[in-house]
Design an enzyme around this catalytic site. Structure first.
Site, PDB file in Angstrom:
ATOM      1  N   ARG A 152       5.350  -3.336  16.078  1.00  0.00           N
ATOM      2  CA  ARG A 152       5.730  -2.633  14.843  1.00  0.00           C
ATOM      3  C   ARG A 152       4.562  -2.637  13.849  1.00  0.00           C
ATOM      4  O   ARG A 152       3.958  -1.610  13.582  1.00  0.00           O
ATOM      5  CB  ARG A 152       6.982  -3.294  14.232  1.00  0.00           C
ATOM      6  CG  ARG A 152       7.662  -2.455  13.157  1.00  0.00           C
ATOM      7  CD  ARG A 152       7.110  -2.644  11.743  1.00  0.00           C
ATOM      8  NE  ARG A 152       7.115  -4.046  11.326  1.00  0.00           N
ATOM      9  CZ  ARG A 152       6.512  -4.472  10.235  1.00  0.00           C
ATOM     10  NH1 ARG A 152       5.868  -3.619   9.455  1.00  0.00           N
ATOM     11  NH2 ARG A 152       6.524  -5.757   9.923  1.00  0.00           N
ATOM     12  N   ASP A 153       4.181  -3.811  13.356  1.00  0.00           N
ATOM     13  CA  ASP A 153       3.182  -3.882  12.287  1.00  0.00           C
ATOM     14  C   ASP A 153       1.791  -3.485  12.788  1.00  0.00           C
ATOM     15  O   ASP A 153       0.976  -2.958  12.025  1.00  0.00           O
ATOM     16  CB  ASP A 153       3.150  -5.307  11.719  1.00  0.00           C
ATOM     17  CG  ASP A 153       2.569  -5.378  10.320  1.00  0.00           C
ATOM     18  OD1 ASP A 153       2.311  -4.319   9.724  1.00  0.00           O
ATOM     19  OD2 ASP A 153       2.360  -6.507   9.821  1.00  0.00           O
ATOM     20  N   HIS A 158       3.593 -14.748   6.674  1.00  0.00           N
ATOM     21  CA  HIS A 158       3.037 -13.560   7.325  1.00  0.00           C
ATOM     22  C   HIS A 158       1.659 -13.309   6.705  1.00  0.00           C
ATOM     23  O   HIS A 158       1.559 -12.741   5.626  1.00  0.00           O
ATOM     24  CB  HIS A 158       4.008 -12.387   7.074  1.00  0.00           C
ATOM     25  CG  HIS A 158       3.611 -11.083   7.675  1.00  0.00           C
ATOM     26  ND1 HIS A 158       4.277 -10.524   8.745  1.00  0.00           N
ATOM     27  CD2 HIS A 158       2.628 -10.206   7.372  1.00  0.00           C
ATOM     28  CE1 HIS A 158       3.724  -9.361   9.067  1.00  0.00           C
ATOM     29  NE2 HIS A 158       2.724  -9.134   8.240  1.00  0.00           N
ATOM     30  N   HIS A 192      -2.335 -11.860   6.711  1.00  0.00           N
ATOM     31  CA  HIS A 192      -3.329 -10.933   7.261  1.00  0.00           C
ATOM     32  C   HIS A 192      -4.684 -11.627   7.193  1.00  0.00           C
ATOM     33  O   HIS A 192      -4.898 -12.512   6.375  1.00  0.00           O
ATOM     34  CB  HIS A 192      -3.321  -9.625   6.473  1.00  0.00           C
ATOM     35  CG  HIS A 192      -2.129  -8.766   6.800  1.00  0.00           C
ATOM     36  ND1 HIS A 192      -2.048  -7.437   6.513  1.00  0.00           N
ATOM     37  CD2 HIS A 192      -0.966  -9.073   7.420  1.00  0.00           C
ATOM     38  CE1 HIS A 192      -0.889  -6.954   6.931  1.00  0.00           C
ATOM     39  NE2 HIS A 192      -0.209  -7.930   7.476  1.00  0.00           N
ATOM     40  N   CYS A 234      -1.704  -3.009   6.764  1.00  0.00           N
ATOM     41  CA  CYS A 234      -0.701  -2.390   5.888  1.00  0.00           C
ATOM     42  C   CYS A 234      -1.112  -0.958   5.564  1.00  0.00           C
ATOM     43  O   CYS A 234      -2.173  -0.741   4.990  1.00  0.00           O
ATOM     44  CB  CYS A 234      -0.559  -3.198   4.606  1.00  0.00           C
ATOM     45  SG  CYS A 234       0.506  -2.380   3.390  1.00  0.00           S
ATOM     46  N   ASN A 277      -3.836  -7.781  10.890  1.00  0.00           N
ATOM     47  CA  ASN A 277      -2.896  -8.879  10.942  1.00  0.00           C
ATOM     48  C   ASN A 277      -3.581 -10.078  11.594  1.00  0.00           C
ATOM     49  O   ASN A 277      -4.518  -9.921  12.369  1.00  0.00           O
ATOM     50  CB  ASN A 277      -1.720  -8.493  11.854  1.00  0.00           C
ATOM     51  CG  ASN A 277      -0.656  -7.711  11.126  1.00  0.00           C
ATOM     52  OD1 ASN A 277       0.108  -8.266  10.369  1.00  0.00           O
ATOM     53  ND2 ASN A 277      -0.620  -6.404  11.353  1.00  0.00           N
TER      54      ASN A 277
END
Lengths: 301, 301
Positions: free
Chosen positions: B15-16, B207, B209, B240, B249
């Site tokens: 997803r990310d 979370h 980065h 993002c 990430n």
């Protein structure tokens, strides 16, 4: 969090970085680069290595570099020396500091300087004695303090034996090298807890490689133990020529960025640092691997 | 050092990671990739996002992906949902967990989901209630908990307000997002000290980065405060889409490597992880940025 107010960064790019570049950099570019580094607020720059050009041809112009750079009085200009002959050349070049080096692991020492650890001690002892007599600062690099590419995990007693011997020779500072960049934060924590019992951490610098991305985490752990001097290479240039896969010194720009963000002073100007990194990137004709330079390069696209 | 025995890693790459790839990945490659990820020992994979394809066209095949993957019973398959409509699609697709999201900073929230923070709460409240009634686990992402690309430094009271509201809606886990990758270890330390006073850290994931290379250092600091769940994206894929310069990430492979080296269990097999990363690298036709993949790619040259 127990953190220092100020950290000293020793720039090793012109030596540890450039010695690993396949491309031969013209002397005048090295000189311009070091002059740019001198404008950043760095207090110490290792400008080259007085080793035989057979071993590191990239640095064969050490004397010329030392003679051509513009020296700032407040700055320490250092050079690596392997033996008495290298020391003599470094003394002739009138650097402020010489750095001797050996490994904490037997096989790395043998492959790197063609001598056993016990055979290395008297050679370095002579170098250190002469250098101190000539009024020079002396730094002692200890390589492979965590892991050796040949012998595996390094015995911490062996690290202490080598470090203690160098200190007794009269060196001013130890630089403990995570040559392979494999040290993890727990390992660094445990090593520092152990070293503290036997050595003063006051004259100790840590030299991390960022092979697996753990260098900044290791810096934070080291600071929590009171270490305030770190080696770094601008843009992340370089690695260890005798250790496969050991790519990437910790990048000075990434280290300075983190420290400043944490409110820790370094005396270094980030814009001037970026200017110097950008210059070497153009000279090399390839992107430098630091996060800072990756972002700069991306913004330009 | 206060470290956990076991850490849970939630894989967010499908997803990310993929939502930030310019290249459209065929559904069958996503399915193969997620099936490879299911073989690694990961306990949670966020497989896609049920947002309108207008916003994230790269993930428009979420339903097809969810229908085509081979599901392992022990694994949690999660998907992002922005609203009731997305939730309905996710329920139809029968994922195990849905993740709602909002920002701790006003302007990021507005730009990202086109609503003020206060307008967002009732939307998410409905989603969370319905999802819980349907027996789903619910995760709540809080973005920009340290810094916002528009509003600057995020007020920690605002972070608490948003987090507390999500918890009161009944979410099972908070995921605190360093959306820009600008958080430094001191900032993470201070935030956790503050959050601890008001929130339980037990249901909290971090979370990070790796924009400036500080993610692993931030992980170590977080673990020292008792955090044992972290999001990561295999190979370092993604960032993002609404935050300039927020590339990368934290890479699952680099995180797992560090944790295992520190003796911390994850249940993940590094070789299987590398196989999955290698597959996505071939699909994308470009090197993945993790340190692990850089080393693998170098060894192959």
């Amino acid at each position: 969090m127990n953190l220092p107010d100020h950290v000293t960064i020793k720039e090793v790019g012109p030596r540890d970085g450039l010695q690993n570049e396949a491309k031969e950099i013209p002397t005048e570019n090295k000189v311009t680069w070091i002059n740019l580094l001198s404008e950043t607020g760095l207090s110490s720059i290792e400008i080259s290595s007085f080793v035989h050009p057979k071993w590191i041809p990239q640095l064969k112009d050490a004397a010329q570099v030392a003679a051509s750079i513009e020296r700032k009085p407040a700055l320490t200009y250092a050079a690596l020396v392997p033996n008495q002959k290298g020391l003599e050349a470094a003394l002739t070049a009138d650097v402020d500091e010489v750095a001797v080096f050996m490994s904490a692991s037997e096989t790395h020492n043998l492959k790197n300087i063609n001598k056993t650890i016990d055979e290395t001690f008297p050679v370095l002892q002579n170098v250190v004695q002469t250098a101190k007599r000539e009024g020079k600062q002396v730094r002692g690099y200890v390589s492979t303090v965590f892991e050796c590419p040949y012998d595996g995990k390094t015995s911490q007693d062996q690290v202490l034996r080598v470090s203690d011997r160098l200190l007794r020779m009269g060196i001013d500072e130890l630089s403990m090298g995570d040559t392979l960049g494999t040290a993890d934060p727990k390992q660094v924590d445990e090593a520092l807890v152990y070293w503290k019992k036997h050595l003063s951490l006051e004259n100790m610098a840590m030299h991390f490689h960022n092979t697996r991305g753990m260098a900044l985490a290791n810096i934070v752990v080291s600071m929590q133990h009171g270490i305030t001097t770190f080696d770094a290479s601008l843009g992340g240039l370089g690695g260890c020529p005798y250790a496969d896969g050991a790519s990437g010194n910790l990048a000075t720009d990434d280290l300075v960025h983190m420290l400043h963000k944490m409110g820790i002073h370094t005396g270094i100007d980030e814009a001037a640092l970026q200017k110097a990194a950008d210059y070497m990137q153009r000279v090399l004709g390839k992107p430098l691997p630091s996060h800072g330079m990756q972002i700069l390069n991306k913004e330009r696209v």
